[in-house]
Write a protein that holds these residues in place. Structure first.
Motif: not given
Lengths: 392, 392
Positions: B144-152, B234-252
């Motif tokens: 997918g398009r990395a440049g349109t990954v945006v924060v929540s 283009l059906g996907k590349s306009f925006a991909t939202s991610v959460s602002p917190w990265v939960v470390p694997l160690e917490a899981l």
């Protein structure tokens, strides 16, 4: 300068080089030398942006700055007095190491050659319409892997992957048996755009800085098994080679030519007052034998249309975005830009000058793409080369 | 700390925040506060790597450093004496601005939920086998398009694009009429790998740092017209939202659970001694009404298998690579992670609590994904949320 150098003063392509024992910096190729332009602007903010291992900081400065630097370099290299200012900063090309010229942000690959799309359609869907219904309405494209774009000269390791089993048997995993090339032309984005704001066809030159040659290595067996329904993935993502020199658009003014009429007429967002392409003549050599001469001028979609389409949904551009044409193939058999077309999926092997036959690439094979275009003053603009050798 | 906070001390997810009037820096969420960890390590090289606007420099340090920092933070936050060292560096979460936590290098999206792939197969190919022949042999994915990954929180502008004409008529161009969401889980790569060297399933935790929530916004009409033969663009590349917190694997660690048996057995490069998934329970809210609860535990392919596949051809990893699961859907109708599934392509509208009906998203709609997982000491680990409002 030797007659016929790919890098006459009318060209001045940008790259990143390391002189012996020195750090990477930005230079321009001139004849058989490279001019360290970070030294020309030493002590200025521009110089700091040029004294780095990628073009990105220079690219981000935008069109006005690109024009200024080119204009000033032309003065320095052609004025007899001024020429003395640059002598100390010239390095023989054969003594420097050339690096990936820019950090690739996103990499998009199109499918803009009608002959190529038609050939693949005939090979894969012999009973259907060779072009899918969307092909003449929009430039078909997809995202490739930016992290595996490598500079010319990087060895290409034969990738392994899943290959379809014969007659419905389970797939197996192993080295690709159908390693191919794709001769392409790539466009390098300098100035970014904002999320949500499409870039109209007319703004092409405000964003695109220049042109590189691209070899989009492809593993056809991996690709054909994996690509339904989300498109090519591991069959392409192992390596994409680019030339070390980015030829600025300004060097290609004389290479512009109108593109053929498009039928049906493009939708308004793809309408260009005078759609133009570039008269780039590519050459593909396999172990030093010329196997193809793809004509970039035959592309169906123009470079500006590709950019307008890429951003039509509001997708933003970043400095370092690379978008490539897709395989460039002409109408003639000797103009096909991939082995799958040249050998018609392996049915018609190529005979090389040493008498050996090729369907797809063998370990040890070297593939080199070059290209030239008409430049100012009747010279020819060269693109250098993008080369790679297959290792097992 | 309030009972039921998504950010108990057993979690400690990483993000990038700006305090009022201050520059962006790395922090960890704890209760209703964020701890400025760049201040904890001020004056050290680690502190310099944390005093920047992205996690990348910290991520690049690798697994040993991730473990050290987490261990030290646990000490600081739980020891009564040590706790005083951190008090000055805690900021109320509601007073800071959260940013995109990492610079995305390459973004890959998989298609790893069997229920999702089956639902889409039934919708688009009602007469065929809902799963394509490759699906159980390899994790289908694409870039997918990395440049349109945006924060929540970033508004999502309704994209325009070409939409197929009715009954074979020419396509037109306009705002999507089928704007959808995809509830996904994303994995963030910290430590890079070398070109040409696949990452075996067993090396997963040496490379993957943590987990984010992903909403892969999709324009179904644009996608269905453009995607043949090279996949979604283009059906996907306009925006991909991610959460602002990265939960470390160690917490899981406590969230791990075996994945269901795979049939056919995976090829050796995908074989995991004890394939494990994560017991993440997702929740999708549309304008505050819960419309789905997708169970991540039902994923067919494990997170380590996805990574091994992604690199099986020798493709290298970079710090900041993001790969997502694809839409997470369970077997039950109320567990489907996209509107196209929840409304069966618009046939069965959803009724919202305000009485209005939805097939796809309308302007002004807000979609929020959250998730929780079992954590140490019986607590629940929260992922924060990824939210976005549609604007015209």
């Amino acid at each position: 300068m030797p007659e016929g150098s790919p890098f006459p003063v009318q060209n001045l392509p940008y790259g990143v080089f390391s002189p012996p024992g020195g750090d990477a910096r930005v230079g321009v190729a001139i004849g058989e030398q490279v001019l360290d332009i970070s030294a020309i602007w030493a002590g200025t903010p521009l110089g700091a942006d040029l004294a780095t291992g990628s073009l990105n900081r220079f690219l981000r400065r935008g069109r006005g700055e690109w024009a200024y630097v080119r204009r000033r370099l032309l003065e320095l290299l052609t004025g007899t007095e001024q020429r003395r200012l640059v002598e100390a900063h010239l390095h023989p090309l054969d003594r420097v190491r050339l690096q990936l010229p820019f950090e690739v942000a996103d990499y998009v690959d199109f499918y803009a050659s009608e002959a190529h799309a038609t050939n693949l359609g005939r090979i894969f869907r012999p009973d259907g319409d060779p072009l899918l219904p969307n092909w003449r309405h929009l430039p078909v494209g997809y995202h490739g892997r930016a992290g595996t774009v490598v500079v010319s000269g990087t060895p290409v390791r034969r990738p392994s992957g899943q290959r379809r089993g014969a007659d419905g048997a389970a797939p197996d995993f192993g080295p690709t048996r159908r390693l191919d090339i794709e001769a392409e032309v790539g466009f390098v984005v300098g100035a970014p755009s904002r999320l949500g704001e499409p870039v109209p066809v007319g703004d092409f030159a405000d964003h695109v800085f220049g042109v590189v040659l691209v070899n989009d290595w492809s593993a056809r067996d991996i690709q054909s098994w994996e690509y339904q329904p989300l498109g090519p993935f591991l069959g392409k993502s192992f390596a994409t080679s680019v030339s070390p020199w980015v030829v600025p658009l300004e060097a290609l003014e004389q290479a512009r030519l109108p593109v053929a009429a498009q039928d049906p007429p493009p939708l308004p967002y793809l309408e260009e007052k005078e759609p133009w392409g570039l008269d780039l003549r590519l050459e593909v050599r396999l172990n030093d034998a010329v196997v193809s001469r793809p004509p970039f001028r035959d592309l169906y979609w123009s470079p500006a249309q590709l950019l307008a389409h890429l951003t039509a949904n509001g997708a933003s551009l970043r400095t370092g975005d690379l978008y490539a044409s897709g395989t460039v193939s002409g109408r003639l058999p000797e103009e096909r830009g991939s082995l799958i077309e040249l050998t018609w999926s392996g049915r018609d092997p190529l005979r090389l000058p040493d008498g050996s036959l090729r369907t797809f690439l063998e370990d040890g094979d070297t593939v080199t793409l070059t290209a030239t275009a008409p430049g100012a003053d009747g010279v020819r603009i060269g693109f250098g080369e993008v080369t790679g050798t297959v290792v097992s």
